[in-house]
Design a protein around this motif. Structure first.
Motif, mmCIF file in Angstrom:
data_model
loop_
_atom_site.group_PDB
_atom_site.id
_atom_site.type_symbol
_atom_site.label_atom_id
_atom_site.label_comp_id
_atom_site.label_asym_id
_atom_site.label_seq_id
_atom_site.Cartn_x
_atom_site.Cartn_y
_atom_site.Cartn_z
ATOM 1 N N PRO A 1 0.799 -1.232 0.000
ATOM 2 C CA PRO A 1 0.000 0.000 0.000
ATOM 3 C C PRO A 1 0.825 1.271 0.000
ATOM 4 C CG PRO A 1 0.122 -0.863 2.217
ATOM 5 C CD PRO A 1 0.817 -1.872 1.340
ATOM 6 N N TYR A 2 2.089 1.181 0.448
ATOM 7 C CA TYR A 2 2.905 2.362 0.732
ATOM 8 C C TYR A 2 3.911 2.588 -0.383
ATOM 9 C CZ TYR A 2 6.530 5.121 3.123
ATOM 10 O OH TYR A 2 7.463 6.069 3.470
ATOM 11 N N SER A 3 3.903 3.784 -0.951
ATOM 12 C CA SER A 3 4.767 4.100 -2.091
ATOM 13 C C SER A 3 5.874 5.078 -1.734
ATOM 14 C CB SER A 3 3.922 4.653 -3.244
ATOM 15 O OG SER A 3 3.062 3.667 -3.761
ATOM 16 N N GLY A 4 6.291 5.094 -0.478
ATOM 17 C CA GLY A 4 7.337 6.020 -0.060
ATOM 18 C C GLY A 4 8.656 5.797 -0.769
ATOM 19 N N ASP A 5 9.011 4.532 -1.037
ATOM 20 C CA ASP A 5 10.269 4.267 -1.735
ATOM 21 C C ASP A 5 10.248 4.867 -3.142
ATOM 22 O OD1 ASP A 5 11.113 2.937 0.486
ATOM 23 O OD2 ASP A 5 10.860 0.931 -0.340
ATOM 24 N N PHE A 6 9.116 4.712 -3.840
ATOM 25 C CA PHE A 6 8.989 5.319 -5.162
ATOM 26 C C PHE A 6 9.096 6.834 -5.079
ATOM 27 C CE2 PHE A 6 6.183 7.611 -8.044
ATOM 28 C CZ PHE A 6 6.710 7.263 -9.275
#
Length: 300
Positions: free
Chosen positions: A163-168
């Protein structure tokens, strides 16, 4: 576009600074595509949960702005291409606030979709890049992405647990790609994925569609699953102010740097100082229930 809309909820939530904000979900599906609730049923669920505005974004089905049962509806659709194999390129792009139906077919590429959304006066949001395994290199090839999702509820409650796109977001920012960061539901099942994540938008319920879109593009919101968060810069000092939380974290192109992790009970403020070589910084907070909120990205 001036519209006469009957809206039942006329009192808006105010943040810690007394600024009026709208609770908004920009991604949800109904029985018109692959959702399990009708538009009317979905609108009732979100209205009861205190939302002021939602966009109904069924796959390849444009819905005009208006209202359902007293809940304001912002026009929307989701344009998904690439099938299910991320190694060959999967793109899901939301077209929000379009003044007319975009002229698109499923043979269109991602850039054509973005360009057509803009031609129709909408904004293009890259949906769940972590779920789609989108890379910063793929994003760099796209012109005109207006925002991206940093959190997508169904990508946790559904199949992928991504759910988490922080790396992108962070790897894209390392390449100079800075996006407004929205959180939303992408609701399909309505048994675990609804009313989980949203944006708190600095706007009025009577504002035009154009004004709402402009506020999104100008990052006049924070993304959240519950907590409130605000980020400020004064020279090399970055300050986060928030509702009481147990963790405040700063993220940048620094692999490590001082003052980036703050833990405790009832935290409402944290400060860090940027390093001369840092290119960007953003913040996340986590409350005692594990709910998070995400700030905008500050370009340094």
């Amino acid at each position: 576009r001036a519209r006469k809309i009957r809206l039942e909820k006329m009192t808006m939530e105010k943040d810690m600074f007394g600024v009026s904000r709208l609770k908004v979900n920009l991604h949800m599906h109904t029985t018109l595509s692959d959702g399990s609730k009708t538009p009317e049923e979905a609108a009732e669920i979100y209205k009861k949960a205190g939302y002021d505005v939602v966009a109904i974004t069924d796959h390849w089905i444009h819905r005009d702005s208006g209202e359902i049962g007293g809940l304001r509806i912002l026009s929307g659709a989701e344009y998904n291409i690439g099938g299910g194999d991320a190694s060959t390129g999967v793109y899901h792009i939301l077209g929000i606030g379009c003044s007319k139906k975009p002229n698109l077919t499923q043979e269109a590429g991602p850039q054509k979709i973005i360009d057509e959304i803009h031609r129709c006066s909408g904004i293009a949001i890259l949906a769940h890049p972590a779920w789609s395994l989108n890379t910063a290199q793929q994003a760099a090839a796209l012109n005109g992405v207006d925002a991206t999702e940093i959190f997508n509820s169904v990508s946790d409650e559904g199949e992928s647990s991504r759910p988490y796109s922080g790396d992108f977001v962070d790897t894209a920012a390392c390449q100079g790609l800075f996006y407004p960061l929205v959180a939303d539901d992408d609701t399909h099942m309505y048994n675990c994925d609804e009313t989980k994540a949203w944006i708190m938008l600095e706007a009025k319920i009577t504002d035009s569609d154009e004004a709402l879109l402009q506020a999104i593009k100008e990052e006049k919101f924070y993304a959240t699953k519950g907590p409130e968060i605000h980020i400020r810069r004064n020279g090399d000092e970055i300050t986060v102010l928030c509702s009481p939380v147990s963790r405040i974290s700063f993220f940048s192109n620094a692999v490590w740097a001082p003052e980036r992790g703050h833990r405790g009970t009832g935290l409402t403020k944290a400060v860090c100082h940027v390093q001369p070589w840092e290119k960007f910084i953003r913040a996340e907070v986590t409350d005692e229930q594990g709910r998070k909120a995400w700030s905008k990205v500050i370009r340094l």
